[in-house]
Design an enzyme around this catalytic site. Sequence first.
Site, PDB file in Angstrom:
ATOM      1  CB  SER A  54     -60.482   1.971 -48.083  1.00  0.00           C
ATOM      2  OG  SER A  54     -60.419   1.101 -46.864  1.00  0.00           O
ATOM      3  CG  HIS A  96     -58.566   4.170 -43.607  1.00  0.00           C
ATOM      4  ND1 HIS A  96     -58.266   2.851 -44.512  1.00  0.00           N
ATOM      5  CD2 HIS A  96     -60.026   3.929 -43.425  1.00  0.00           C
ATOM      6  CE1 HIS A  96     -59.389   2.593 -44.746  1.00  0.00           C
ATOM      7  NE2 HIS A  96     -60.431   3.275 -43.997  1.00  0.00           N
ATOM      8  CG  HIS A 137     -61.745  -0.349 -40.105  1.00  0.00           C
ATOM      9  ND1 HIS A 137     -60.509   0.658 -40.276  1.00  0.00           N
ATOM     10  CD2 HIS A 137     -62.534  -0.206 -40.956  1.00  0.00           C
ATOM     11  CE1 HIS A 137     -61.002   1.304 -41.696  1.00  0.00           C
ATOM     12  NE2 HIS A 137     -62.267   0.839 -41.920  1.00  0.00           N
ATOM     13  CE1 TYR A 187     -58.829  -3.174 -40.717  1.00  0.00           C
ATOM     14  CE2 TYR A 187     -61.081  -3.410 -41.326  1.00  0.00           C
ATOM     15  CZ  TYR A 187     -60.009  -2.560 -41.363  1.00  0.00           C
ATOM     16  OH  TYR A 187     -59.783  -1.773 -42.246  1.00  0.00           O
ATOM     17  CD  GLU A 188     -58.049  -0.045 -37.599  1.00  0.00           C
ATOM     18  OE1 GLU A 188     -56.917   0.610 -37.289  1.00  0.00           O
ATOM     19  OE2 GLU A 188     -58.944   0.376 -37.594  1.00  0.00           O
ATOM     20  CB  ALA A 194     -63.704   0.444 -50.056  1.00  0.00           C
ATOM     21  CG  MET A 221     -64.367  -5.839 -43.669  1.00  0.00           C
ATOM     22  SD  MET A 221     -62.616  -6.206 -43.893  1.00  0.00           S
ATOM     23  CE  MET A 221     -62.480  -7.361 -45.137  1.00  0.00           C
ATOM     24  CB  SER A 222     -66.245   0.389 -42.044  1.00  0.00           C
ATOM     25  OG  SER A 222     -66.826   0.509 -43.605  1.00  0.00           O
ATOM     26  CG  ASN A 231     -63.485  -6.476 -54.436  1.00  0.00           C
ATOM     27  OD1 ASN A 231     -63.178  -5.265 -53.397  1.00  0.00           O
ATOM     28  ND2 ASN A 231     -64.166  -7.212 -53.884  1.00  0.00           N
ATOM     29  CG  HIS A 262     -55.909  -2.875 -48.313  1.00  0.00           C
ATOM     30  ND1 HIS A 262     -57.411  -2.459 -48.011  1.00  0.00           N
ATOM     31  CD2 HIS A 262     -55.025  -1.666 -48.094  1.00  0.00           C
ATOM     32  CE1 HIS A 262     -57.174  -1.094 -47.396  1.00  0.00           C
ATOM     33  NE2 HIS A 262     -56.029  -0.946 -47.468  1.00  0.00           N
TER      34      HIS A 262
HETATM   35  N1  HPA Z   1     -65.127  -7.590 -48.764  1.00  0.00           N
HETATM   36  C1  HPA Z   1     -65.295  -6.813 -47.679  1.00  0.00           C
HETATM   37  N2  HPA Z   1     -64.644  -5.597 -47.724  1.00  0.00           N
HETATM   38  C2  HPA Z   1     -64.354  -5.159 -48.787  1.00  0.00           C
HETATM   39  C3  HPA Z   1     -64.199  -5.668 -50.063  1.00  0.00           C
HETATM   40  C4  HPA Z   1     -64.836  -7.211 -49.918  1.00  0.00           C
HETATM   41  O1  HPA Z   1     -64.692  -7.795 -51.072  1.00  0.00           O
HETATM   42  N3  HPA Z   1     -63.775  -4.918 -50.957  1.00  0.00           N
HETATM   43  C5  HPA Z   1     -63.462  -3.997 -50.393  1.00  0.00           C
HETATM   44  N4  HPA Z   1     -63.690  -3.986 -49.000  1.00  0.00           N
END
Ligand code: HPA
Length: 273
Positions: A32, A63, A85, A87-88, A115, A212-213, A236, A248
């Site tokens: 991302s 993406h 992903h 989650y999709e 990310a 998440m990847s 973050n 996001h």
């Molecule tokens: N958690 C999960 N996935 C992420 C985060 C997070 O804080 N930041 C960017 N992708």
Amino acid sequence: MTWGAAAARASAEAIRRRAGSEKPACAIVLGSGLGGLAARIGGAVRIPYGDVPGFPGATVAGHEGTLVVGTLAGRRVACLAGRFHMYEGHPAALAAFPARVLHALGAPVIFVSNAAGGVRRSFGPGDLMTIADHINLMWVNPLTGPVEPGDERFPDMSAPYDAALRAQLHAVAARERVPLAEGVYCGLLGPTYETPAEVRMLETLGADAVGMSTVPEVIVARAIGMRVAGVSLVTNKAAGISPEPIDHAHVVAVGKAAAERFERLVTGFVGGL
Ligand code: HPA
């Protein structure tokens, strides 16, 4: 299996028809907000995912959804700007399918990026971390089911991220004066970000970054014998470590702000292969 070795060979053949048959020295997967690297690829053939057999067309905001084949730092690369992903709603085998396709194209090395949230308390937005190891908390594995031709039933995962490639990343980082930490990436299913209690749990488990990847494709890449290198961009502090909510758009914006450093690192890395 729908996203197995035979499907990957068919996808690779379709890609070769568009981009030529020279083998990539490196496959690259961009996370991302990190898609900007694709613009540095020279003599690029850009193939929308919708044109690659087995790839679903659309992906997440931030993406791109394009396979870019061309030259980076004098080396042939095949670069995925955008991934699939779980989650999709995609199965783990599809999330990992690009690794099979890049392997079928002949790439011996896969560089993955993502990310991530910073679990290590000293991490803040913009920090780069080379992945030394991962924890799979997605509760699925892309290799369940019948064993694909060329796969093993019980692949060894004692060194998922190649030590020599990691050393090479650190050497490039030092040369380019790009600060680069090293740590453990933990993959969760998403799509919710974590709760503060979950982040405390991840800290206890030994995670330094959470996302998440990445985990599905690294599992498959190792099972089929690719050497793996990876970098997380911490966008973050993970939930509860900072009082700020996580969103996001901010994740993507931090990716863009760190892009120049990230791109120098990856370009130097590829040039040293
Ligand atoms: N958690 C999960 N996935 C992420 C985060 C997070 O804080 N930041 C960017 N992708």
